[in-house]
Design a protein around this motif. Structure first.
Motif, PDB file in Angstrom:
ATOM      1  N   ALA A  46      59.988  32.506  56.635  1.00  0.00           N
ATOM      2  CA  ALA A  46      59.954  31.113  56.174  1.00  0.00           C
ATOM      3  C   ALA A  46      58.526  30.597  56.017  1.00  0.00           C
ATOM      4  N   TRP A  47      57.547  31.266  56.658  1.00  0.00           N
ATOM      5  CA  TRP A  47      56.174  30.760  56.615  1.00  0.00           C
ATOM      6  C   TRP A  47      55.098  31.840  56.431  1.00  0.00           C
ATOM      7  N   PHE A  48      55.504  33.100  56.314  1.00  0.00           N
ATOM      8  CA  PHE A  48      54.529  34.168  56.053  1.00  0.00           C
ATOM      9  C   PHE A  48      54.802  34.777  54.689  1.00  0.00           C
ATOM     10  N   GLU A  49      53.806  34.741  53.814  1.00  0.00           N
ATOM     11  CA  GLU A  49      53.943  35.204  52.436  1.00  0.00           C
ATOM     12  C   GLU A  49      53.662  36.703  52.311  1.00  0.00           C
ATOM     13  N   CYS A  50      52.450  37.127  52.696  1.00  0.00           N
ATOM     14  CA  CYS A  50      52.072  38.528  52.511  1.00  0.00           C
ATOM     15  C   CYS A  50      50.775  38.826  53.240  1.00  0.00           C
ATOM     16  N   GLY A  51      50.471  40.114  53.318  1.00  0.00           N
ATOM     17  CA  GLY A  51      49.214  40.544  53.913  1.00  0.00           C
ATOM     18  C   GLY A  51      48.561  41.628  53.078  1.00  0.00           C
ATOM     19  N   PHE A  52      47.259  41.531  52.959  1.00  0.00           N
ATOM     20  CA  PHE A  52      46.454  42.548  52.280  1.00  0.00           C
ATOM     21  C   PHE A  52      45.639  43.271  53.344  1.00  0.00           C
ATOM     22  N   VAL A  53      45.696  44.597  53.354  1.00  0.00           N
ATOM     23  CA  VAL A  53      44.800  45.375  54.211  1.00  0.00           C
ATOM     24  C   VAL A  53      43.786  46.009  53.266  1.00  0.00           C
ATOM     25  N   THR A  54      42.601  45.427  53.252  1.00  0.00           N
ATOM     26  CA  THR A  54      41.546  45.850  52.327  1.00  0.00           C
ATOM     27  C   THR A  54      40.414  46.459  53.145  1.00  0.00           C
ATOM     28  N   TYR A  55      40.618  47.697  53.522  1.00  0.00           N
ATOM     29  CA  TYR A  55      39.676  48.368  54.415  1.00  0.00           C
ATOM     30  C   TYR A  55      38.398  48.775  53.681  1.00  0.00           C
ATOM     31  N   SER A  56      38.532  49.259  52.465  1.00  0.00           N
ATOM     32  CA  SER A  56      37.333  49.671  51.721  1.00  0.00           C
ATOM     33  C   SER A  56      36.740  48.500  50.949  1.00  0.00           C
ATOM     34  N   ASN A  57      35.463  48.640  50.615  1.00  0.00           N
ATOM     35  CA  ASN A  57      34.810  47.618  49.786  1.00  0.00           C
ATOM     36  C   ASN A  57      35.476  47.541  48.419  1.00  0.00           C
ATOM     37  N   ALA A  58      35.864  48.690  47.874  1.00  0.00           N
ATOM     38  CA  ALA A  58      36.522  48.709  46.559  1.00  0.00           C
ATOM     39  C   ALA A  58      37.836  47.929  46.598  1.00  0.00           C
ATOM     40  N   ALA A  59      38.589  48.053  47.689  1.00  0.00           N
ATOM     41  CA  ALA A  59      39.849  47.309  47.817  1.00  0.00           C
ATOM     42  C   ALA A  59      39.586  45.811  47.931  1.00  0.00           C
ATOM     43  N   LYS A  60      38.543  45.437  48.655  1.00  0.00           N
ATOM     44  CA  LYS A  60      38.194  44.013  48.755  1.00  0.00           C
ATOM     45  C   LYS A  60      37.939  43.440  47.365  1.00  0.00           C
ATOM     46  N   SER A  61      37.264  44.215  46.529  1.00  0.00           N
ATOM     47  CA  SER A  61      36.958  43.753  45.172  1.00  0.00           C
ATOM     48  C   SER A  61      38.182  43.796  44.266  1.00  0.00           C
ATOM     49  N   SER A  62      38.908  44.919  44.256  1.00  0.00           N
ATOM     50  CA  SER A  62      40.011  45.056  43.296  1.00  0.00           C
ATOM     51  C   SER A  62      41.229  44.234  43.680  1.00  0.00           C
ATOM     52  N   MET A  63      41.541  44.116  44.953  1.00  0.00           N
ATOM     53  CA  MET A  63      42.757  43.401  45.367  1.00  0.00           C
ATOM     54  C   MET A  63      42.538  41.910  45.586  1.00  0.00           C
ATOM     55  N   LEU A  64      41.326  41.535  46.023  1.00  0.00           N
ATOM     56  CA  LEU A  64      41.062  40.139  46.371  1.00  0.00           C
ATOM     57  C   LEU A  64      40.032  39.463  45.477  1.00  0.00           C
ATOM     58  N   GLY A  65      39.377  40.244  44.625  1.00  0.00           N
ATOM     59  CA  GLY A  65      38.375  39.661  43.740  1.00  0.00           C
ATOM     60  C   GLY A  65      37.045  39.367  44.405  1.00  0.00           C
ATOM     61  N   VAL A  66      36.773  40.002  45.550  1.00  0.00           N
ATOM     62  CA  VAL A  66      35.474  39.808  46.201  1.00  0.00           C
ATOM     63  C   VAL A  66      34.416  40.492  45.330  1.00  0.00           C
ATOM     64  N   PRO A  67      33.415  39.748  44.875  1.00  0.00           N
ATOM     65  CA  PRO A  67      32.397  40.365  44.017  1.00  0.00           C
ATOM     66  C   PRO A  67      31.640  41.483  44.747  1.00  0.00           C
ATOM     67  N   ALA A  68      31.502  42.618  44.090  1.00  0.00           N
ATOM     68  CA  ALA A  68      30.751  43.732  44.674  1.00  0.00           C
ATOM     69  C   ALA A  68      29.320  43.310  44.972  1.00  0.00           C
ATOM     70  N   THR A  69      28.778  42.419  44.160  1.00  0.00           N
ATOM     71  CA  THR A  69      27.408  41.940  44.382  1.00  0.00           C
ATOM     72  C   THR A  69      27.298  41.159  45.697  1.00  0.00           C
ATOM     73  N   LEU A  70      28.367  40.451  46.070  1.00  0.00           N
ATOM     74  CA  LEU A  70      28.379  39.714  47.335  1.00  0.00           C
ATOM     75  C   LEU A  70      28.368  40.691  48.506  1.00  0.00           C
ATOM     76  N   ILE A  71      29.160  41.757  48.398  1.00  0.00           N
ATOM     77  CA  ILE A  71      29.202  42.784  49.443  1.00  0.00           C
ATOM     78  C   ILE A  71      27.842  43.461  49.562  1.00  0.00           C
ATOM     79  N   THR A  72      27.230  43.773  48.433  1.00  0.00           N
ATOM     80  CA  THR A  72      25.912  44.408  48.437  1.00  0.00           C
ATOM     81  C   THR A  72      24.858  43.490  49.065  1.00  0.00           C
ATOM     82  N   ALA A  73      24.913  42.222  48.729  1.00  0.00           N
ATOM     83  CA  ALA A  73      23.903  41.270  49.206  1.00  0.00           C
ATOM     84  C   ALA A  73      24.026  40.971  50.698  1.00  0.00           C
ATOM     85  N   HIS A  74      25.256  40.843  51.203  1.00  0.00           N
ATOM     86  CA  HIS A  74      25.452  40.387  52.581  1.00  0.00           C
ATOM     87  C   HIS A  74      26.074  41.421  53.501  1.00  0.00           C
ATOM     88  N   GLY A  75      26.653  42.473  52.943  1.00  0.00           N
ATOM     89  CA  GLY A  75      27.383  43.464  53.717  1.00  0.00           C
ATOM     90  C   GLY A  75      28.833  43.065  53.844  1.00  0.00           C
TER      91      GLY A  75
END
Length: 160
Positions: A46-75
């Motif tokens: 009733a109150w939980f939609e979904c979960g993403f397990v984005t262990y790799s940097n590539a998954a963070k970018s492809s599944m969540l739209g985290v810019p690779a440049t942000l990961i490179t700049a800040h880790g």
């Protein structure tokens, strides 16, 4: 799961349900532990939609739209990436509130300025985003358990 974590997950569910909010998670170092904790609660659909397990940097970018440049700049383990993960979770789900975790659970992986036990959290709802960086003590399991509990405790404060 500990009784304390189950009680916390139940409180999260009650708070979300009372506000008519759906939760989604984006997890790296906790490996789905936040999603597992909340889905232990009967009626969590009733109150939980979904979960993403984005262990790799590539998954963070492809599944969540985290810019690779942000990961490179800040880790990957940074408040900036935690914020982007939480915002990306909202953009890629029907949820109104999101939790993200990214960190170094150990026993290896620590670097200067980011020792083992470092975890960055993000909480997002609408345009509002809160981040936090903590360093937990203990072995891999202890760091992950503490991070799951802190993510849920932080959510309760964030949505009030």
């Amino acid at each position: 799961m500990s009784k304390a974590l189950f009680t916390l997950s139940t409180a999260v569910g009650q708070a979300l349900r009372a506000r008519g909010l759906l939760l989604a998670t984006a997890e790296s170092c906790t490996g789905g532990g936040v999603a597992q904790a909340v889905t232990e609660v009967n009626g969590s659909s009733a109150w939980f939609e979904c979960g993403f397990v984005t262990y790799s940097n590539a998954a963070k970018s492809s599944m969540l739209g985290v810019p690779a440049t942000l990961i490179t700049a800040h880790g990957a383990v940074s408040e900036e990436v935690a914020a982007a993960m939480a915002q990306g979770t909202l953009a890629h789900s029907a949820a109104q509130v999101a939790i993200s975790t990214t960190g170094i659970a150990g026993p290896t992986g620590g670097v200067p300025g980011k020792p083992v036990g470092t975890v960055c959290f993000g909480w997002a709802m609408g345009e509002r985003v809160l981040t936090q960086r903590l360093v937990f003590a203990g072995d891999r399991q202890a760091v992950r358990e503490q991070a799951v509990a802190h993510a849920l405790q932080g959510l309760l404060l964030f949505i009030k």
